[in-house]
Design a protein around this motif. Sequence first.
Motif, PDB file in Angstrom:
ATOM      1  N   GLU A 142       0.815  -1.205   0.000  1.00 54.85           N
ATOM      2  CA  GLU A 142       0.000   0.000   0.000  1.00 54.85           C
ATOM      3  C   GLU A 142       0.854   1.263   0.000  1.00 54.85           C
ATOM      4  O   GLU A 142       1.930   1.311   0.602  1.00 54.85           O
ATOM      5  CB  GLU A 142      -0.935   0.011   1.214  1.00 54.85           C
ATOM      6  N   ILE A 143       0.337   2.286  -0.684  1.00 52.49           N
ATOM      7  CA  ILE A 143       1.019   3.577  -0.774  1.00 52.49           C
ATOM      8  C   ILE A 143      -0.010   4.673  -0.498  1.00 52.49           C
ATOM      9  O   ILE A 143      -1.096   4.676  -1.098  1.00 52.49           O
ATOM     10  CB  ILE A 143       1.638   3.791  -2.171  1.00 52.49           C
ATOM     11  N   ILE A 144       0.298   5.570   0.395  1.00 51.59           N
ATOM     12  CA  ILE A 144      -0.565   6.722   0.629  1.00 51.59           C
ATOM     13  C   ILE A 144      -0.138   7.834  -0.321  1.00 51.59           C
ATOM     14  O   ILE A 144       1.035   8.231  -0.321  1.00 51.59           O
ATOM     15  CB  ILE A 144      -0.467   7.201   2.087  1.00 51.59           C
ATOM     16  N   PRO A 145      -1.036   8.349  -1.144  1.00 51.01           N
ATOM     17  CA  PRO A 145      -0.663   9.465  -2.042  1.00 51.01           C
ATOM     18  C   PRO A 145      -0.116  10.636  -1.245  1.00 51.01           C
ATOM     19  O   PRO A 145      -0.554  10.892  -0.115  1.00 51.01           O
ATOM     20  CB  PRO A 145      -1.993   9.815  -2.720  1.00 51.01           C
ATOM     21  N   SER A 146       0.824  11.333  -1.854  1.00 56.34           N
ATOM     22  CA  SER A 146       1.516  12.414  -1.137  1.00 56.34           C
ATOM     23  C   SER A 146       0.555  13.479  -0.650  1.00 56.34           C
ATOM     24  O   SER A 146       0.728  14.027   0.441  1.00 56.34           O
ATOM     25  CB  SER A 146       2.582  13.034  -2.043  1.00 56.34           C
ATOM     26  N   TYR A 147      -0.510  13.772  -1.440  1.00 56.89           N
ATOM     27  CA  TYR A 147      -1.414  14.848  -1.038  1.00 56.89           C
ATOM     28  C   TYR A 147      -2.257  14.476   0.183  1.00 56.89           C
ATOM     29  O   TYR A 147      -2.759  15.348   0.878  1.00 56.89           O
ATOM     30  CB  TYR A 147      -2.323  15.260  -2.201  1.00 56.89           C
ATOM     31  N   LEU A 148      -2.376  13.160   0.461  1.00 53.53           N
ATOM     32  CA  LEU A 148      -3.123  12.713   1.635  1.00 53.53           C
ATOM     33  C   LEU A 148      -2.256  12.682   2.888  1.00 53.53           C
ATOM     34  O   LEU A 148      -2.773  12.534   3.997  1.00 53.53           O
ATOM     35  CB  LEU A 148      -3.754  11.351   1.399  1.00 53.53           C
ATOM     36  N   LYS A 149      -0.943  12.792   2.714  1.00 49.24           N
ATOM     37  CA  LYS A 149      -0.040  12.780   3.867  1.00 49.24           C
ATOM     38  C   LYS A 149       0.024  14.143   4.546  1.00 49.24           C
ATOM     39  O   LYS A 149       0.484  14.246   5.678  1.00 49.24           O
ATOM     40  CB  LYS A 149       1.355  12.365   3.429  1.00 49.24           C
ATOM     41  N   LYS A 150      -0.440  15.186   3.856  1.00 45.81           N
ATOM     42  CA  LYS A 150      -0.317  16.518   4.405  1.00 45.81           C
ATOM     43  C   LYS A 150      -1.305  16.721   5.539  1.00 45.81           C
ATOM     44  O   LYS A 150      -2.440  16.248   5.476  1.00 45.81           O
ATOM     45  CB  LYS A 150      -0.571  17.554   3.310  1.00 45.81           C
TER      46      LYS A 150
END
Length: 433
Positions: free
Chosen positions: A425-433
Motif C-alpha cells: 500500500e502507498i498513501i498518495p503524497s497529497y493525503l499525507k499533508k
Amino acid sequence: MENVNYENHFTFAGCDTVALAEEFGTPLYVVSEEMIRERCGEIRENFLNKYKNVKAAYASKAFLTMAMCKIIESEGLGLDVVSGGELYTAIKAGFPTENIMFHGNNKSWEELELAVINDVGRIIVDNIYELDLLEEITKQQNKKMKILFRVTPGIKGETHEYIVTGQKDSKFGIPLEPEKINDVVARVMDSENIELMGFHFHLGSQLFENHIYKAGIEVIAKLMKDLKEGLGFITKELNAGGGFGIRYTSEDHPQPLHYFTDAIMEAVEIQCCKHNLDLPTIIIEPGRWIVGEAGVTLYTIGSIKEIPNIRTYASIDGGLPDNPRPALYKAKYDALVANKMNEELSTTVTIAGKCCESGDILIWDLDTPPLEAGDILAVLSTGAYNFSMASNYNRLPRPAVVLINKEHPELIVERESYDHLLDREIIPSYLKK
C-alpha cells in the motif's frame, strides 16, 4: 479410536493436532506429505505402470507451494498450471518446465511469454484470441511450442453447477462446431511456430461417475476421425482432465482411481478401434484427488451463542477467508473437536466464521461434545482449494501451512502478519499533508 492419542487428542499424520495448534497457532493448514505420496503411488501403480503411453500431471490449482512442486517432481508427475503466478511458482521451485502444462481461458501476453521463454512442455490453447497471441510471441522469440486445444464435448457432469466445465455453455474451450474446429486445426497445421499435439477436455470437479468420461472420449474420438479424414491430422495426445471425487462427508462415496482410469483407457481403445485410429498418449490431471484428503484445518473455538429452541452457534477464528467453498458452492465438511475425541457427541452446533457476513458458516449442525472457548476444531479434507482460494477479506491475515513428513511438522508457508497486509500500500503524497 483410530487417530486418538493417550491425551484424548486427534492425531493427523502421526502428529497431535492440539500440539500443532499450540506450536503454530490457528487457523492452521496442516498437510500430510505421506498421504500425498500415497496417492501419487496409486497413480503409478494403477495408471502409469499399468498402461503404455500414458502420463499424469498434478492440477496445481488445488494446492500449490514450492514445497508441493518438489514433492510432485520427486514423484515423477507433471504439473498443470493455470496462471502466470502458478507457472512462476513452479519455475522458482526448479520444476522441469518440459513437464508443465499451461491451462487457462484468458492467458495474457505476459503469461504466454513467460511460458514460451521458459520452454513449457504444453500450452493448452483455449480460444482463437490466445492462439493469435501465441503465434506472435513464438515468432518474436523464435521458438516452436507444442499445444493442445481445449474443447468442450457438450457433456455435463453431475456436480455443483459452478464446477461443471464440459457442457456446451461454458467459458472454457473451443466449441465442437465443425467449421470452427476444422478452421483452427488447419491453421495450426500450417504454422511454423506451433505444433498441435491433440486435444484436452475437462468435464467438471468432484465427480463420482465414470460414464461421463466414456461419453467424452466418444465425442473426441469422432472429432479425431473427422480431422484425420478431412485434414489428414493425426491426434497424438488426448488429455482427459481430472475431477475425480473425494470424501468430504459420509454422504460422499468416492471411487478408487482405477474406476476412472480403467474406464478411460477402455473407452479410448474401443473408440480408436472403431474409427481405425492410432492410440494417442493419454493424460490425466488429478488435483483435488491427490491433495484434498491430505489436509486438515485447525481452528480455535471462541464465542458460543445459544438461541433456545433454535440453534447454537460456535464461532471459530477463521472461516470464509481461509475456506470460501461453503459460501461459494454450499460445500460440506466434517469436523472433530481435536481435544475431546473420546467424549460423547451430545450437542449439535453450527460452526460460524468470524467474518462480517451472515453467509460465513463453515458447517451447519455438527454433532460435537459440549464446547468451550479454547477448544480446537479440526476440519477434515481441506487440502484442496482452501489455501489456494484464501483471501484477506475483513483484513484477516492468511493462515500458515505446516507440512508433516514422517511425523515431523515443518512450516512451508509463514502466517501473514498485519504488516504483510500493508506491504503493497502507498498513501498518495497529497493525503499525507
